[in-house]
Design an enzyme around this catalytic site. Structure first.
Site, short mmCIF file in Angstrom:
data_model
loop_
_atom_site.label_atom_id
_atom_site.label_comp_id
_atom_site.label_asym_id
_atom_site.label_seq_id
_atom_site.Cartn_x
_atom_site.Cartn_y
_atom_site.Cartn_z
CG HIS A 28 22.32 -18.07 61.16
ND1 HIS A 28 21.76 -16.89 61.55
CD2 HIS A 28 22.21 -18.10 59.83
CE1 HIS A 28 21.33 -16.24 60.49
NE2 HIS A 28 21.59 -16.95 59.43
CG ASP B 294 15.34 -14.81 59.23
OD1 ASP B 294 14.49 -15.21 58.40
OD2 ASP B 294 16.22 -15.53 59.69
CB ALA C 136 12.18 -10.62 48.14
N1 F0G Z 1 12.36 -10.37 52.53
C1 F0G Z 1 12.61 -11.61 52.10
C2 F0G Z 1 11.47 -12.51 51.74
C3 F0G Z 1 13.93 -12.05 51.98
O1 F0G Z 1 14.17 -13.29 51.57
C4 F0G Z 1 14.99 -11.18 52.33
C5 F0G Z 1 16.38 -11.61 52.23
C6 F0G Z 1 14.67 -9.89 52.77
C7 F0G Z 1 13.33 -9.51 52.86
C8 F0G Z 1 15.72 -8.90 53.16
O2 F0G Z 1 16.33 -8.39 52.04
O3 F0G Z 1 18.73 -9.12 52.27
O4 F0G Z 1 18.04 -7.31 50.68
O5 F0G Z 1 18.00 -6.90 53.11
N2 F0G Z 1 16.74 -12.81 52.08
C9 F0G Z 1 18.07 -13.32 51.89
C10 F0G Z 1 18.03 -14.83 51.85
C11 F0G Z 1 19.10 -12.79 52.80
O6 F0G Z 1 19.13 -15.45 51.81
O7 F0G Z 1 16.96 -15.42 51.80
P1 F0G Z 1 17.88 -7.91 52.03
#
Ligand code: F0G
Length: 460
Positions: free
Chosen positions: A451, A127, A219
């Protein structure tokens, strides 16, 4: 019957945090007061918190001791050097810009690379990545393998890029409109599904032909490497670090939210192999994040990330991590709860429309399940469905994604298998009242990112 394998978490517990189980009547009252949105709950009222695996993991004693040694210099700290060295050693990137978290890294990199009308192709953009692309007037296109949409097949790499479609898209838009391709490992939006080494190699070869750089959204890179080792024949018994090094050897750079596989509570970075691109990114790091050697983090945060990157690629740790996710998923499947298959790395995703077919999608099926799961067992999960999808900005109509999911994201090194049993038990309780669960409607609906703050009531 899913049997528990005889092996245990490769650590013992040195510090604990009390969690509290309140009564069902209290939970009913609290979730009503929260407008049936679990983001509005207080964490002290949650028994098992599976809202996210981001920044919720438990750091190791080695990370904490690195934190104590953290060097708090504004410029050129020892902690930054440690981080740079770790990223070079593990991922092979020489140039590093720390950022406050993953989306900060996306902002810094895209400020240089993405402009209006550009097209950024990925397997499935997360997102915040999508938002950072679209806010610049560019287009975020998902190009995941069609296997990803069959939630029951055993296909082992549902995060793969559809390489035929990729080439068609490049021809359609022209390589000059595509400043980069982003592969998210593992693919969070697709159910935490991995990308195979073969697919990474093939994608890199195609992009090389058109001179398009390839980046990873890294990530959950370590979990991806574990899946390569366990599911891709050529990598059986290959050390994780070697798999990781090979994965990144095909890429021009990466953004990373360290709150996942670096097992820290805050932090991120951009990693690059081009000194020119690094130079261009530095100004945006300074504007948005902080000086180039701290990027909005304290020295101790940088030190914890450096150590966490090594903790995250430890084979025994990864084995117990993925085992725990599979343990939960398989037990839920046995209990008749429909889940995305195969089970992803960081989370189990429940197919809410299949579980609660009586609730029409207009009444936010997955959100209704999230609410009931909290009421029955004090388990906090998150809706990945119609509420998250927001309205179409042009027509103003609700967007109904193909799947209405409930994500049970498991924090790293935080809960035990007994906690997973509690989650399964909560689903058993939900099952008993399943036919009586009602849908929801908005009482308050914010215009964007609804959300997080929307409020609901039951449709009577
Ligand atoms: N990329 C992926 C694949 C992620 O899952 C997330 C964050 C981000 C980038 C952004 O990173 O939160 O450090 O700025 N995912 C969290 C989740 C919020 O709940 O899946 P961030």
């Amino acid at each position: 019957m899913f049997e528990k394998e005889v092996f245990a978490e490769p650590y013992k517990i040195k510090m604990v945090e009390k969690i509290r189980k309140i009564t069902k009547a209290e939970r009913e009252k609290l979730v009503r007061e929260a407008g049936y949105n679990v983001f509005n709950l207080k964490s002290r009222d949650v028994y098992i918190d599976l809202l996210t695996d981001s920044g919720t993991g438990a750091m190791s004693d080695e990370q904490w001791s690195e934190m104590l040694k953290g060097d708090e210099a504004y410029a050129g700290s020892v902690s930054f050097e440690k981080l740079q060295k770790a990223i070079d050693d593990i991922m092979g990137f020489k140039y590093v810009l720390p950022t406050h978290q993953g989306r900060g890294a996306e902002n810094v990199l895209f400020s240089v690379m993405v402009k209006k009308d550009d097209v950024i192709i990925g397997n499935m953009h997360f997102d915040t990545t999508k938002a950072h692309i679209e806010v610049r007037g560019a287009h975020a296109i998902n190009c995941v393998t069609k296997e990803a949409f069959d939630t029951n097949s055993d296909y082992p790499f549902k995060g793969n890029i559809d390489t035929e479609k990729l080439e068609e898209l490049i021809k359609e838009y022209g390589p000059e409109r595509i400043p980069l391709v982003m592969i998210t490992v593992t693919c969070n939006s697709g159910g935490g599904q991995p990308v195979s080494m073969e697919n990474i190699k093939k994608t890199a070869a195609i992009l090389k032909k058109y001179n398009i750089p390839m980046f990873f959204d890294a990530a959950r890179f370590a979990e991806n490497a574990y899946f390569i080792r366990t599911r891709e024949d050529a990598y059986k018994n290959v050390p994780i670090i070697q798999i990781v090094r090979e994965m990144f050897s095909y890429a021009n750079g990466a953004t990373m939210s360290c709150k996942k596989d670096a097992i820290v509570n805050i932090g991120g970075f951009v990693a690059l192999n081009s000194p020119d691109l690094y130079q261009q990114c530095t100004q945006f790091c300074v504007i948005y994040e902080g000086f180039v050697t701290y990027g909005g983090l304290s020295g101790r945060d940088l030190a914890a990330i450096a150590q966490g990157l090594y903790d995250g690629i430890d084979y025994e740790y990864l084995k117990s991590r993925i085992y725990q996710t599979e343990y939960l998923g398989k037990k839920l499947r046995e209990a008749g709860v429909p889940i995305i298959w195969p089970i992803g790395g960081h989370a189990v995703y429940v197919n809410a429309r299949e579980f609660l077919p009586q609730i029409p999608k207009e009444e936010f099926t997955a959100q209704a399940l999230v609410v009931q799961l909290y009421i029955e067992g004090g388990v906090r999960s998150v809706e990945i469905g119609t509420v998250l999808a927001d309205r179409d900005p042009i027509t103003g109509e609700n967007r109904y994604p193909e799947l209405d999911l409930v994500r049970l994201a498991i924090p790293r090194r935080t809960y035990t298998l007994s906690h997973m049993d509690v989650v399964v038990d909560a689903f058993e309780k939900v099952k008993k009242v399943k036919d009586k669960i009602r849908g929801l409607r908005f009482t308050y609906e914010p215009k964007v990112l609804r959300h997080f703050t929307a409020r609901f009531e039951f449709v009577s």
